[in-house]
Design an enzyme around this catalytic site. Structure first.
Site, PDB file in Angstrom:
ATOM      1  N   HIS A 249      -0.925  18.615  41.490  1.00 24.82           N
ATOM      2  CA  HIS A 249       0.040  18.427  42.854  1.00 24.82           C
ATOM      3  C   HIS A 249      -0.288  19.474  43.776  1.00 24.82           C
ATOM      4  O   HIS A 249      -0.442  20.747  43.639  1.00 24.82           O
ATOM      5  CB  HIS A 249       1.617  18.504  42.400  1.00 24.82           C
ATOM      6  CG  HIS A 249       2.418  17.874  43.352  1.00 24.82           C
ATOM      7  ND1 HIS A 249       2.526  18.546  44.668  1.00 24.82           N
ATOM      8  CD2 HIS A 249       3.356  16.759  43.264  1.00 24.82           C
ATOM      9  CE1 HIS A 249       3.439  17.686  45.362  1.00 24.82           C
ATOM     10  NE2 HIS A 249       3.832  16.778  44.452  1.00 24.82           N
ATOM     11  N   ARG A 269       6.186  16.158  53.091  1.00 20.44           N
ATOM     12  CA  ARG A 269       5.008  15.653  53.801  1.00 20.44           C
ATOM     13  C   ARG A 269       5.544  14.261  54.522  1.00 20.44           C
ATOM     14  O   ARG A 269       5.206  13.897  55.577  1.00 20.44           O
ATOM     15  CB  ARG A 269       3.807  15.614  53.222  1.00 20.44           C
ATOM     16  CG  ARG A 269       3.011  17.164  53.208  1.00 20.44           C
ATOM     17  CD  ARG A 269       1.865  17.450  52.240  1.00 20.44           C
ATOM     18  NE  ARG A 269       2.346  17.343  50.932  1.00 20.44           N
ATOM     19  CZ  ARG A 269       1.584  16.627  49.939  1.00 20.44           C
ATOM     20  NH1 ARG A 269       0.666  15.660  50.372  1.00 20.44           N
ATOM     21  NH2 ARG A 269       2.224  16.619  48.842  1.00 20.44           N
TER      22      ARG A 269
END
Lengths: 633, 256
Positions: A249, A269
């Site tokens: 990740h 994000r």
């Protein structure tokens, strides 16, 4: 012979995360007496750590969404290596699985017109993730847990016994799947609290044990993720698929050291967070690969406009699939443009007012404030890649979740391979758990119902399993400390089979794994069997070593870079590798010498993608992915 | 990175008894109490029993009492103590010890089963549920609960009164009743289930005298007393007189 308690059930589900609980609910509702067995307390499974949401093309926020778009995004994210039938079923069934949760009491965040809200995420064309702030996994696990309690309440009314048809054996571990000839006959287990052994006899067993992250040093995974189901399948004779694909990740915490690796949700994000290097540059614009060029913004101005007007602007490159972002961060740090603690900066403070950040990302706010003294509403976070998910897993039949070659053995969720190809999109894990957890439970229950003659449990297998489990108490002089072995394994996998891989290093890793296997055979523990974590770890080491061997071998074999497998010495994605699966088979019979290899690797051609599914893509796009000969077929 | 040696005193033993044992152990920058317990396991006490899972404050497994206060070990930073201080870690007091820092929390699972589940509304198919955000906010607050059981441990109704356990569900499960009662689509009432009445009669709401100990220890910051228990008492008041509701409405300052 070892005296062990034996119980009869129709279906045994190993693991009580999202996939396991959904499987258990389905099996029980189809009439099977179902036992769930899990290493932690009921309701604590790793699924609670999922943050962002459940991907399902309900089209609540953008009406353009539908299963075909979701299918396309999933295949692109997995670089077309996905078992396409799984991706198809997943995209089609995910909305029903989410809506069903509402009827069990789940409370998702809402749209202004009262429907389930959906948020943007990497690689998803439309806002698609049903969510509850940034604690979606907790909502999922609690809803399934409460549904199980509701079924138990029904049984209490009917039989006066909550556990008449559905029982959770919490804080118990399975060390072997037992067999009668080819067929599954049950599981050998121990109770962590007492160390007591017991056997659950059943014609059908569902593996839903999650992933393997605890073989790596920097990981977002909890202690449970020791590859148990992967190893149980192999030891029972069922092969694993594409184990080289491990997802790092892009955003884990990097400081302080004690929290290194803890997940920072992709929702940061999705909700407008941007990545910057130490020069203050939004570097992701430099890392958009060719296959995605047309779909991502080229300027900051366009990317910024997309949040308000997604129909006329392209997405910001921070929302590329995870493998791309993780590699980019890795490259920036390596080039000397990293943050003080070896990550990059992730900033959402300039996008939204403080109050909105606290509402949309409450646990991120809390986590950084409490553990790192960082106020994310006012300053950037420092983040870097962390081992998060394994795309590889037990090879399964797409429709039934049945493993290969072991009748009665099923696998669902992270432990199963194929669905995500070489890289999983964020949000596709929780939907995967629900879709294939349900299917595994359904088919396991049907299999059990068909088993009119119950497979017999062999006493010899019970004795062997008991002896294996007790071995750490009988270690000779010079016993190895299981904690030390574990740390060395994690360092080896992190350094030599990590996010960027090289041939020489992987060969070195295989040598180290061999040496660790020899030492692990001498792992010893002190104390007694009652709640003894050193003993538990000594037993888990077998699984981690087996799975690590699979990852290293497959990674060495695949001489290309694709999704969660990046080779510095073979940097390009090779179309010729597209139709190739790497399958890990157990060496049969298992060698007595601990140094000997435990698995052998076989190349297998993937099933051709169905034409009507291929037709969902433009020809120009397929040319970038499919092998030459596939294009003519 | 700075490193120092800390003094720890940890309870070791089982159901038959035990004692506090002293340890001296290395501490690094930014660490939490759970890191130190893990270091002890790896270097000095391989069989030290501790329950943990996510190490990020999300699963509620590593509950213990640190210097007498119920806390999550993974969210208690070493920097909150002075270097000279001896840090004492003991198992949750309200529950029977299994071994070392691990307790038998089955009380909580038994109580969970006594709360009737969500009742889906008749005539609404899956996908047809419509709810406004403002109407789900309150129940969502309660669903943030990670079931660490610190509130159950600290609540003085049961902390030193084993005899009350049979009749009292504890803050966590009274909050669960409140959550379902405030769920916009829960159809319990249509099925003849009065959650407010059951809170009082079946789950021991009357025992709660709103001292807010539960709210103080909640690692999720849920306002258990103000937002769940007092409103539940007020809703139950039509059915049964409870002097504490009157008192609560006088002394609590809560937002509506």
């Amino acid at each position: 012979m070892a005296q062990v308690d034996r119980q009869h059930w129709d279906v045994v589900v190993v693991g009580a995360g999202g996939a396991g609980l959904r499987a258990a609910i389905e099996a029980r509702e189809r009439g099977a007496r179902t036992a769930v067995i899990c290493k932690s307390l009921f309701g604590k499974a790793h699924t609670v750590m999922a943050e962002g949401g459940i991907a399902a093309s309900m089209g609540n926020v953008n009406e353009g969404d539908n299963w075909q778009v979701h299918f396309r995004d999933t295949m692109r994210g997995g670089k077309f290596l996905n078992q396409w039938r799984m991706a198809e079923l997943h995209a089609k069934e995910a909305p029903d699985r989410v809506w069903e949760l509402e009827t069990w009491g789940a409370l998702f965040d809402r749209t202004p017109d009262g429907r389930i809200s959906q948020r943007n995420f990497g690689g998803h064309e439309y806002p698609r993730l049903a969510h509850v702030g940034d604690r979606t996994g907790l909502e999922l696990i609690r809803t399934l847990q409460q549904k199980i309690v509701q079924l138990q309440q029904q049984d209490f009314k009917e039989f006066g016994d909550y556990e008449a048809r559905l029982k959770v054996f919490q804080e118990c571990t399975v060390t072997r799947v037992l067999k009668d000839g080819e067929k599954v006959s049950g599981t050998f287990c121990y109770e962590r609290e007492s160390g007591r052994f017991f056997v659950l006899e059943a014609p059908a067993v569902v593996l839903a044990t999650g992933g393997i992250g605890k073989s790596f040093k920097t990981t977002s995974n909890s202690w449970e993720y020791t590859g148990d189901g992967h190893a149980l399948a192999l030891l029972a004779g069922a092969p694993l698929l594409n184990m080289e694909f491990v997802q790092f990740h892009p955003t884990g915490m990097v400081w302080p050291p004690s929290v290194k690796g803890i997940l920072v949700t992709e929702s940061v994000r999705g909700d407008g967070g941007v990545l910057r290097n130490s020069d203050g540059k939004r570097f992701m614009f430099d890392y958009v690969p060719d296959v995605f060029k047309e779909k991502y913004a080229e300027t900051e101005a366009e990317a910024d406009r997309w949040y308000d007007d997604p129909d006329h602007n392209r997405r910001p490159p921070e929302l590329l699939p995870r493998d791309e972002v993780a590699r980019a961060i890795n490259a920036e740090v390596k080039a000397g443009r990293g943050s003080p603690h070896g990550g990059v900066f992730l900033d959402v403070s300039t996008r939204m007012p403080a109050e909105k950040i606290k509402r949309r990302l409450p646990s991120m706010y809390h986590q950084f404030k409490e553990l790192a003294d960082v106020d994310i509403t006012a300053e950037p976070m420092e983040v870097g890649p962390t081992c998060h998910y394994v795309m590889g897993g037990v090879a399964v039949d797409s429709d039934t979740a049945a493993t290969v070659g072991v009748p009665g053995l099923y696998a669902a969720g992270e432990v199963a391979g194929g669905m995500h190809g070489s890289n999983r999109l964020g949000g596709n894990s929780l939907s995967d758990l629900l879709v294939f957890g349900r299917r595994a439970g359904l088919h396991a229950a049907e299999h059990a119902a068909r088993a009119t003659v119950r497979p017999a449990v062999d006493d010899g297998q019970i004795d062997a399993a008991a002896a294996e489990a007790l071995a750490p108490f009988h270690a000779e002089d010079g016993a190895e400390n299981p904690y030390t072995l574990h740390q060395e394994l994690q360092q080896t996998m992190n350094d030599l089979v990590g996010i960027i891989r090289r041939e020489g290093e992987m060969q070195q890793a295989l040598g180290k794994l061999r040496a660790l296997r020899v030492r692990a055979a001498r792992a010893g523990v002190e104390g007694h069997r009652q709640f003894n974590p050193g003993w538990h770890l000594a037993l888990d080491l077998r699984n981690m070593l087996l799975v690590s061997e699979c990852v290293a071998k497959a990674a060495l074999e695949r001489t290309e870079s694709r999704g969660g497998h990046t080779r510095e010495d073979c940097p390009a994605m090779e179309r010729d590798w597209r139709p190739v699966n790497l399958v890990c088979h157990p060496v049969d019979p298992a060698p007595a010498d601990p140094a000997a290899d435990r698995i052998r690797l076989v190349r297998q051609r993937t099933e051709p993608i169905r034409p009507d599914l291929l037709a969902l893509f433009e020809k120009e796009e397929l040319v970038k992915y499919l092998a030459e000969e596939e294009l003519y077929e | 990175m700075t490193t120092y040696d800390a003094r720890f005193r940890i309870w070791r033993g089982d159901a038959d008894g035990g004692e506090l044992r002293d340890f001296t152990v290395e501490v690094h920058d930014g660490e939490v109490v759970l890191d130190i317990v893990h270091r002890l396991q790896a270097t000095q006490a391989a069989d030290l029993a501790v329950r943990w899972n996510c190490k990020a404050g999300k699963c509620g497994s590593c509950s213990a009492e640190i210097n007498g206060r119920p806390r999550l070990m993974c969210m208690t930073r070493m920097s909150t103590f002075s270097r000279e201080e001896t840090i004492t870690v003991t198992p949750l007091r309200a529950f029977p010890v299994v071994r070392d820092l691990v307790t038998d929390v089955s009380f909580n699972y038994a109580k969970a089963r006594e709360v009737p589940a969500f009742v889906p509304p008749q005539g609404l198919a899956p996908g047809e549920y419509r709810m406004q955000q403002v109407d789900v906010d309150r129940s969502q607050e309660f669903r943030k609960c990670i079931e660490c059981f610190l509130c159950q441990d600290t609540c003085h109704v049961v902390r030193d009164h084993e005899e009350n356990k049979a009749a009292f569900a504890g803050p966590r499960f009274l909050m669960r009743v409140a959550e379902l009662d405030m769920h916009p689509l829960d159809a319990a009432e249509a099925e003849g289930l009065d959650r407010k009445r059951t809170a009082q009669e079946d789950h021991g709401l009357g025992y709660c005298n709103i001292t807010k100990c539960c709210t103080e220890v909640c690692p999720e910051g849920i306002k258990i007393t103000d937002n769940a228990l007092i409103p539940l008492k007020e809703r139950a008041v039509d059915r049964k007189y409870d002097p504490l509701v009157w008192l609560g409405s006088k002394i609590s300052r809560r937002r509506d």
